[in-house]
Design an enzyme around this catalytic site. Structure first.
Site, PDB file in Angstrom:
ATOM      1  N   ASN A  84       5.541  12.809   4.450  1.00  0.00           N
ATOM      2  CA  ASN A  84       6.594  11.859   4.804  1.00  0.00           C
ATOM      3  C   ASN A  84       7.165  11.282   3.106  1.00  0.00           C
ATOM      4  O   ASN A  84       6.783  10.452   2.771  1.00  0.00           O
ATOM      5  CB  ASN A  84       5.978  10.611   5.653  1.00  0.00           C
ATOM      6  CG  ASN A  84       7.210   9.563   5.871  1.00  0.00           C
ATOM      7  OD1 ASN A  84       8.414   9.882   5.312  1.00  0.00           O
ATOM      8  ND2 ASN A  84       6.963   8.492   6.326  1.00  0.00           N
ATOM      9  N   TRP A  85       8.371  11.922   2.991  1.00  0.00           N
ATOM     10  CA  TRP A  85       8.983  11.527   1.694  1.00  0.00           C
ATOM     11  C   TRP A  85       9.512  10.172   1.725  1.00  0.00           C
ATOM     12  O   TRP A  85       9.886   9.341   0.577  1.00  0.00           O
ATOM     13  CB  TRP A  85      10.053  12.495   1.272  1.00  0.00           C
ATOM     14  CG  TRP A  85       9.499  13.828   0.988  1.00  0.00           C
ATOM     15  CD1 TRP A  85       8.367  14.430   0.907  1.00  0.00           C
ATOM     16  CD2 TRP A  85      10.384  15.005   0.561  1.00  0.00           C
ATOM     17  NE1 TRP A  85       8.139  15.662   0.977  1.00  0.00           N
ATOM     18  CE2 TRP A  85       9.625  16.183   0.596  1.00  0.00           C
ATOM     19  CE3 TRP A  85      11.683  14.986  -0.109  1.00  0.00           C
ATOM     20  CZ2 TRP A  85       9.804  17.458  -0.092  1.00  0.00           C
ATOM     21  CZ3 TRP A  85      12.214  16.244  -0.487  1.00  0.00           C
ATOM     22  CH2 TRP A  85      11.212  17.288  -0.522  1.00  0.00           C
ATOM     23  N   LYS A  86       9.555   9.492   2.796  1.00  0.00           N
ATOM     24  CA  LYS A  86      10.355   8.086   2.946  1.00  0.00           C
ATOM     25  C   LYS A  86      11.758   8.237   2.293  1.00  0.00           C
ATOM     26  O   LYS A  86      12.431   9.202   2.304  1.00  0.00           O
ATOM     27  CB  LYS A  86       9.423   7.229   2.352  1.00  0.00           C
ATOM     28  CG  LYS A  86       8.114   7.142   2.962  1.00  0.00           C
ATOM     29  CD  LYS A  86       7.466   5.838   2.823  1.00  0.00           C
ATOM     30  CE  LYS A  86       5.928   6.122   3.658  1.00  0.00           C
ATOM     31  NZ  LYS A  86       5.018   4.797   3.615  1.00  0.00           N
ATOM     32  N   HIS A 115       7.460   4.896  13.070  1.00  0.00           N
ATOM     33  CA  HIS A 115       6.870   4.344  11.760  1.00  0.00           C
ATOM     34  C   HIS A 115       6.962   3.020  11.415  1.00  0.00           C
ATOM     35  O   HIS A 115       7.764   2.339  11.959  1.00  0.00           O
ATOM     36  CB  HIS A 115       7.578   5.169  10.585  1.00  0.00           C
ATOM     37  CG  HIS A 115       6.630   5.157   9.333  1.00  0.00           C
ATOM     38  ND1 HIS A 115       6.617   3.971   8.435  1.00  0.00           N
ATOM     39  CD2 HIS A 115       5.810   5.934   8.670  1.00  0.00           C
ATOM     40  CE1 HIS A 115       5.780   4.311   7.520  1.00  0.00           C
ATOM     41  NE2 HIS A 115       5.320   5.401   7.664  1.00  0.00           N
ATOM     42  N   GLU A 175       7.505   1.258   8.981  1.00  0.00           N
ATOM     43  CA  GLU A 175       8.464   0.636   8.209  1.00  0.00           C
ATOM     44  C   GLU A 175       9.806   0.583   9.017  1.00  0.00           C
ATOM     45  O   GLU A 175      10.631  -0.389   8.983  1.00  0.00           O
ATOM     46  CB  GLU A 175       8.839   1.745   7.091  1.00  0.00           C
ATOM     47  CG  GLU A 175       7.628   1.135   6.004  1.00  0.00           C
ATOM     48  CD  GLU A 175       7.276   2.415   5.275  1.00  0.00           C
ATOM     49  OE1 GLU A 175       8.019   3.591   5.307  1.00  0.00           O
ATOM     50  OE2 GLU A 175       6.176   2.647   4.638  1.00  0.00           O
ATOM     51  N   GLY A 211       0.545   2.641   1.613  1.00  0.00           N
ATOM     52  CA  GLY A 211       0.832   2.505   0.130  1.00  0.00           C
ATOM     53  C   GLY A 211       0.188   1.406  -0.536  1.00  0.00           C
ATOM     54  O   GLY A 211       0.606   0.866  -1.772  1.00  0.00           O
ATOM     55  N   SER A 229      -2.515   5.673   2.314  1.00  0.00           N
ATOM     56  CA  SER A 229      -3.222   6.126   1.319  1.00  0.00           C
ATOM     57  C   SER A 229      -4.061   7.331   1.426  1.00  0.00           C
ATOM     58  O   SER A 229      -4.974   7.143   0.706  1.00  0.00           O
ATOM     59  CB  SER A 229      -3.962   4.819   1.010  1.00  0.00           C
ATOM     60  OG  SER A 229      -3.329   3.578   0.805  1.00  0.00           O
ATOM     61  N   GLY A 258       3.198   8.469  -0.395  1.00  0.00           N
ATOM     62  CA  GLY A 258       3.076   8.777  -1.638  1.00  0.00           C
ATOM     63  C   GLY A 258       2.576   9.978  -2.285  1.00  0.00           C
ATOM     64  O   GLY A 258       3.354  10.887  -3.267  1.00  0.00           O
TER      65      GLY A 258
HETATM   66  P1  13P Z   1       1.098   6.529   1.798  1.00  0.00           P
HETATM   67  O1  13P Z   1       0.427   7.840   2.056  1.00  0.00           O
HETATM   68  O2  13P Z   1       2.046   6.116   0.706  1.00  0.00           O
HETATM   69  O3  13P Z   1       0.021   5.294   1.911  1.00  0.00           O
HETATM   70  O4  13P Z   1       2.073   6.342   2.967  1.00  0.00           O
HETATM   71  C1  13P Z   1       1.497   6.663   4.400  1.00  0.00           C
HETATM   72  C2  13P Z   1       2.552   6.578   5.280  1.00  0.00           C
HETATM   73  O5  13P Z   1       3.265   5.680   5.625  1.00  0.00           O
HETATM   74  C3  13P Z   1       3.157   7.929   5.910  1.00  0.00           C
HETATM   75  O6  13P Z   1       4.005   8.049   7.056  1.00  0.00           O
END
Ligand code: 13P
Length: 251
Positions: free
Chosen positions: A11-13, A97, A99, A173, A211, A233
């Site tokens: 997931n590149w966000k 998600h 977020e 994250g 993470s 990430g």
């Molecule tokens: P991280 O791997 O950066 O912790 O993010 C996880 C995430 O939200 C994937 O959708």
């Protein structure tokens, strides 16, 4: 049929210029050129989807999108409908998600509507759930997961149309992860819930997210009922992301 294990999605966000995206997609396509035993997928920002499809070329790397609207079309300025994302090349769409739940006030009912829209458009819905840090500290993880799973996963879900991602909000994250025992307990609980509700609940793919990186993927990806990972990430760099995928191979 459910996706082949391990299922490792990136997931590149809201990251990735076209140049970054092209380099990443082309590197992954090269690594996957001789075929994939499992499922590797990238979820770039929507504006890159058609180009990402070209960069991935004919490789087996799956292309997906981040979020969609619950309606198939209409007066929703700035939103993207699932059929548009599918037309742009998405085979799967992340919904719910944390977020989105946190910054866009998305409820379980909203997420369920989005999942239904994704499935109706022919995409796999990757439905995210996970407890907040306060809920974790209060020992309410499983209650929260039960409620989110019940509210966010539509009744028409099957192992072929829905992937469930368990992402503890406090692990996203932060570099922090639950213990192996906690991940095993959460995934075992989710499996029980899915088996109780769906005829093919045993086959649903359950991803852990939060993470995940090259150094912890091996142990996490081989825990019971962990079918793969949703990576943020660490999915932005091809070698590390590929290492995570390879760590999930075998068993
Ligand atoms: P991280 O791997 O950066 O912790 O993010 C996880 C995430 O939200 C994937 O959708």
């Amino acid at each position: 049929m459910a996706l082949a294990r391990p299922v490792v999605f990136g997931n590149w966000k809201m990251n990735g210029s076209a140049a970054d995206g092209e380099a990443l997609c082309r590197a992954l396509a090269a690594k996957a050129a001789s075929g994939l035993e499992g499922t590797l997928g990238v979820f770039p920002p929507a504006v890159l989807l058609p180009r990402a499809g070209a960069w991935l070329d004919a490789s087996p790397v799956l292309l997906g999108a981040q979020d969609c609207h619950g309606e198939a079309k209409g007066a929703f300025t700035g939103d993207l409908a699932a059929p548009m994302l599918v037309e742009a090349g998405a085979k799967a769409i992340i919904v719910g998600h944390s977020e989105r739940r946190q910054y866009h006030d998305e409820s379980d009912a909203t997420v369920r509507g989005k999942a239904e829209a994704a499935i109706a458009a022919g995409a796999i819905a990757v439905i995210c759930i996970g407890e907040t840090e306060a809920e974790y500290v209060a020992g309410e993880t499983l209650q929260r997961l039960e409620a989110q799973l019940a509210g966010s996963v539509p009744d028409l879900a099957t192992a072929a149309t829905v992937v469930v991602a368990y992402e503890p909000v406090w692990a996203i994250g932060t570099g922090r992860t639950p213990t192996n025992a906690e991940i095993t307990a959460a995934h075992g609980f989710l499996r029980e819930q899915l088996v109780a509700r769906f005829a093919d609940g045993a086959d649903f793919r359950l991803l852990y997210g939060g993470s995940v990186k090259a150094s912890n993927a091996q142990e996490i990806l081989h825990l019971a009922n962990v079918d793969g990972a949703l990576v943020g990430g660490a999915s932005l760099e091809a070698d590390g992301f590929w290492t995570i995928y390879e760590a999930g191979l075998g068993g």
